[in-house]
Design a protein around this motif. Structure first.
Motif, PDB file in Angstrom:
ATOM      1  N   ALA A 165      62.581  18.961  42.401  1.00 49.34           N
ATOM      2  CA  ALA A 165      63.012  20.355  41.623  1.00 49.34           C
ATOM      3  C   ALA A 165      62.243  21.157  41.373  1.00 49.34           C
ATOM      4  O   ALA A 165      62.581  22.354  41.297  1.00 49.34           O
ATOM      5  CB  ALA A 165      63.621  19.591  40.419  1.00 49.34           C
ATOM      6  N   LYS A 166      60.909  20.865  40.997  1.00 49.09           N
ATOM      7  CA  LYS A 166      60.107  21.868  40.552  1.00 49.09           C
ATOM      8  C   LYS A 166      59.492  22.610  41.887  1.00 49.09           C
ATOM      9  O   LYS A 166      59.254  23.747  41.797  1.00 49.09           O
ATOM     10  CB  LYS A 166      58.649  21.146  40.061  1.00 49.09           C
ATOM     11  CG  LYS A 166      58.886  20.622  38.645  1.00 49.09           C
ATOM     12  CD  LYS A 166      57.805  19.878  38.255  1.00 49.09           C
ATOM     13  CE  LYS A 166      58.050  19.069  36.888  1.00 49.09           C
ATOM     14  NZ  LYS A 166      56.945  18.501  36.543  1.00 49.09           N
ATOM     15  N   PHE A 167      59.571  21.972  43.113  1.00 47.25           N
ATOM     16  CA  PHE A 167      59.182  22.832  44.461  1.00 47.25           C
ATOM     17  C   PHE A 167      60.272  23.740  44.613  1.00 47.25           C
ATOM     18  O   PHE A 167      59.870  24.998  45.036  1.00 47.25           O
ATOM     19  CB  PHE A 167      58.967  21.717  45.196  1.00 47.25           C
ATOM     20  CG  PHE A 167      58.782  22.199  46.678  1.00 47.25           C
ATOM     21  CD1 PHE A 167      57.368  22.996  46.888  1.00 47.25           C
ATOM     22  CD2 PHE A 167      59.587  22.022  48.033  1.00 47.25           C
ATOM     23  CE1 PHE A 167      57.174  23.516  48.264  1.00 47.25           C
ATOM     24  CE2 PHE A 167      59.238  22.671  49.119  1.00 47.25           C
ATOM     25  CZ  PHE A 167      57.995  23.338  49.190  1.00 47.25           C
ATOM     26  N   LEU A 168      61.373  23.325  44.432  1.00 52.76           N
ATOM     27  CA  LEU A 168      62.617  24.192  44.670  1.00 52.76           C
ATOM     28  C   LEU A 168      62.548  25.427  43.736  1.00 52.76           C
ATOM     29  O   LEU A 168      62.750  26.732  44.064  1.00 52.76           O
ATOM     30  CB  LEU A 168      63.736  23.473  44.589  1.00 52.76           C
ATOM     31  CG  LEU A 168      65.376  24.424  44.710  1.00 52.76           C
ATOM     32  CD1 LEU A 168      65.192  25.032  46.105  1.00 52.76           C
ATOM     33  CD2 LEU A 168      66.357  23.749  44.457  1.00 52.76           C
ATOM     34  N   GLY A 169      62.185  25.185  42.378  1.00 54.44           N
ATOM     35  CA  GLY A 169      62.081  26.215  41.471  1.00 54.44           C
ATOM     36  C   GLY A 169      61.069  27.037  41.968  1.00 54.44           C
ATOM     37  O   GLY A 169      60.990  28.242  41.733  1.00 54.44           O
ATOM     38  N   ALA A 170      59.768  26.523  42.315  1.00 50.61           N
ATOM     39  CA  ALA A 170      58.565  27.501  42.566  1.00 50.61           C
ATOM     40  C   ALA A 170      58.941  28.351  43.766  1.00 50.61           C
ATOM     41  O   ALA A 170      58.442  29.412  43.776  1.00 50.61           O
ATOM     42  CB  ALA A 170      57.368  26.409  42.828  1.00 50.61           C
ATOM     43  N   ILE A 171      59.851  27.917  44.879  1.00 50.19           N
ATOM     44  CA  ILE A 171      60.260  28.664  45.675  1.00 50.19           C
ATOM     45  C   ILE A 171      61.152  29.952  45.267  1.00 50.19           C
ATOM     46  O   ILE A 171      60.887  31.088  45.727  1.00 50.19           O
ATOM     47  CB  ILE A 171      60.783  27.993  46.768  1.00 50.19           C
ATOM     48  CG1 ILE A 171      59.874  27.016  47.766  1.00 50.19           C
ATOM     49  CG2 ILE A 171      61.653  28.878  47.957  1.00 50.19           C
ATOM     50  CD1 ILE A 171      60.607  25.973  48.511  1.00 50.19           C
ATOM     51  N   LEU A 172      62.060  29.533  44.566  1.00 55.74           N
ATOM     52  CA  LEU A 172      62.948  30.676  44.120  1.00 55.74           C
ATOM     53  C   LEU A 172      62.480  31.571  43.022  1.00 55.74           C
ATOM     54  O   LEU A 172      62.785  32.754  42.724  1.00 55.74           O
ATOM     55  CB  LEU A 172      64.269  29.931  43.376  1.00 55.74           C
ATOM     56  CG  LEU A 172      65.076  29.042  44.646  1.00 55.74           C
ATOM     57  CD1 LEU A 172      66.028  28.420  43.661  1.00 55.74           C
ATOM     58  CD2 LEU A 172      65.529  29.826  45.800  1.00 55.74           C
ATOM     59  N   SER A 173      61.271  31.194  42.422  1.00 52.48           N
ATOM     60  CA  SER A 173      60.818  31.842  41.403  1.00 52.48           C
ATOM     61  C   SER A 173      59.731  33.207  42.036  1.00 52.48           C
ATOM     62  O   SER A 173      59.493  33.843  41.198  1.00 52.48           O
ATOM     63  CB  SER A 173      60.087  31.261  40.242  1.00 52.48           C
ATOM     64  OG  SER A 173      58.909  30.464  40.884  1.00 52.48           O
ATOM     65  N   GLN A 174      59.422  32.953  43.087  1.00 53.10           N
ATOM     66  CA  GLN A 174      58.731  34.069  43.764  1.00 53.10           C
ATOM     67  C   GLN A 174      59.268  35.322  43.902  1.00 53.10           C
ATOM     68  O   GLN A 174      60.494  35.492  44.128  1.00 53.10           O
ATOM     69  CB  GLN A 174      58.149  33.679  45.236  1.00 53.10           C
ATOM     70  CG  GLN A 174      57.526  32.376  45.339  1.00 53.10           C
ATOM     71  CD  GLN A 174      57.109  31.891  46.637  1.00 53.10           C
ATOM     72  OE1 GLN A 174      56.655  32.708  47.471  1.00 53.10           O
ATOM     73  NE2 GLN A 174      57.101  30.479  46.918  1.00 53.10           N
TER      74      GLN A 174
END
Length: 362
Positions: free
Chosen positions: A122-131
């Protein structure tokens, strides 16, 4: 002049993996997005490992290898390590040198299981979308949600009575004995799988076979069809309503009123709860003479028609996750581990689509 068919071994190698991957390869753009996301997760990775002991496989490399497994539909860690041994493209993407040995598949699996314990997917998905370059692609006020069945890694023969009365005799002839379920009433209240107790027996519709499965849910933003959240629940007739309330949190919409597009009818009570979160549910209107959850105050707007057309795109994401990423039948047991794999597959789906989307808008 014809060259000779001679196989010679070289004592030294001067191969640069960077030169072996063409400049316009799709994985180049994906690798840049992945590396930026992994850098932001440095603290989360550090919290999962002890400060003493032998160094393990870097979690960044494990996640990159798992992405390749999803991109190229590699069905097992053993085959993934074999591919990593001879494929220069895989070595370049993961970040290992041409002279380094690939890891043993059991060592890789043990390091992967460490990441399963944390909420890394979930944190990896969030890190992708927050760029910033990705965030500008996302809609902040228009979403669709849907669910799909994920078959559990458990045989239907493992679905036995909870009181232990269904145990076969000791001399039945092995673990895979003949079983006759004809005329036997089985339900989730009285039976449970001995292989995966979290799995539930569920039938998708009339005339369909019942399977042990979970229900995965996705939240898609409707501007470009990217998944912004994934959630796993037990398989039941109320699972989509539970997932809808979970994923339509107030943090999604901020101060604006969002439009939320469920793909199946919702009860009036569920729709009321969603409306209280500054989210307008664009439910398909019941026009068969019965009472509908919505009326002309919602259907009169042009955005309602747009919602009904775009919501079908979420099936494209589920199709890729289940067929390409191999999540049609999970390889994990337990709701937490299966949910981790679903969220990670959602991140892989977004990464496949992002390079083209960013190229068009650049």
């Amino acid at each position: 002049m014809r060259g000779g068919d001679v196989m010679t071994g070289e004592l030294f190698s001067y191969v640069d993996l960077e030169d072996r991957v063409r400049r316009d390869h799709p994985l180049r753009a994906i690798q840049q997005i992945v590396n930026d996301a992994l850098v932001s997760l440095e603290r989360e990775f550090a919290a999962l490992y002890s400060p003493i002991g032998r160094p393990s496989i870097a979690p960044e490399k494990v996640l990159r290898a798992m992405l390749l497994q999803a991109f190229y539909s590699i069905r097992s860690e053993r085959l993934l390590m074999e591919r990593l041994e001879y494929d220069l493209l895989f070595r370049w993407f993961v970040g290992i040198g041409i002279d380094d040995l690939a890891w043993d598949h059991s060592v890789f699996s043990n390091n992967r299981d460490r990441l399963l314990e944390g909420d890394i997917a979930a944190k990896f998905l969030g890190a992708i979308l927050s760029q910033p370059k990705v965030k500008r692609l996302l809609s902040t006020d228009h979403f669709s949600v849907d669910g799909t069945l994920i078959e559990a890694w458990a045989s239907i023969k493992s679905f036995k009575p909870k009181d232990g009365s269904g145990e076969p005799p000791s001399d039945a002839g092995g673990r895979n004995t003949e079983a006759d379920f004809h005329g036997e009433r089985r339900s989730n209240e009285t039976h449970a799988s001995t292989t995966d107790p979290d799995a539930r027996l569920y039938r998708k519709g009339k005339g369909k076979e019942a399977k042990l499965c979970f229900m995965g849910h996705g939240l898609m933003e409707n501007r470009h069809g990217l998944l912004v959240d994934a959630y796993l629940t037990e398989a039941s007739g109320y699972a989509e309503r539970v997932a809808a309330l979970h994923m339509t949190s107030p943090s999604l919409s901020g101060h604006k009123r969002s439009r939320w597009v469920p793909t199946r009818p919702m009860r009036q009570r569920t729709s009321s709860k969603i409306c209280g979160r500054k989210v307008t549910p664009h439910v398909a209107q019941n026009i068969n003479g019965r009472r509908s959850a919505i009326d002309g105050r919602t259907t009169r707007h042009s955005g309602y028609g747009v919602s009904l057309r775009i919501r079908k795109r979420i099936e494209e994401a589920f199709g890729w996750i289940k067929t390409v990423a191999g999540q049609e039948k999970t390889k994990f047991r337990g709701r937490d581990r299966v949910g981790w794999a679903l969220t990670f597959a959602a991140a892989a789906y977004d990464l496949v689509r992002l390079p083209k989307l960013m190229a068009v808008l650049s």
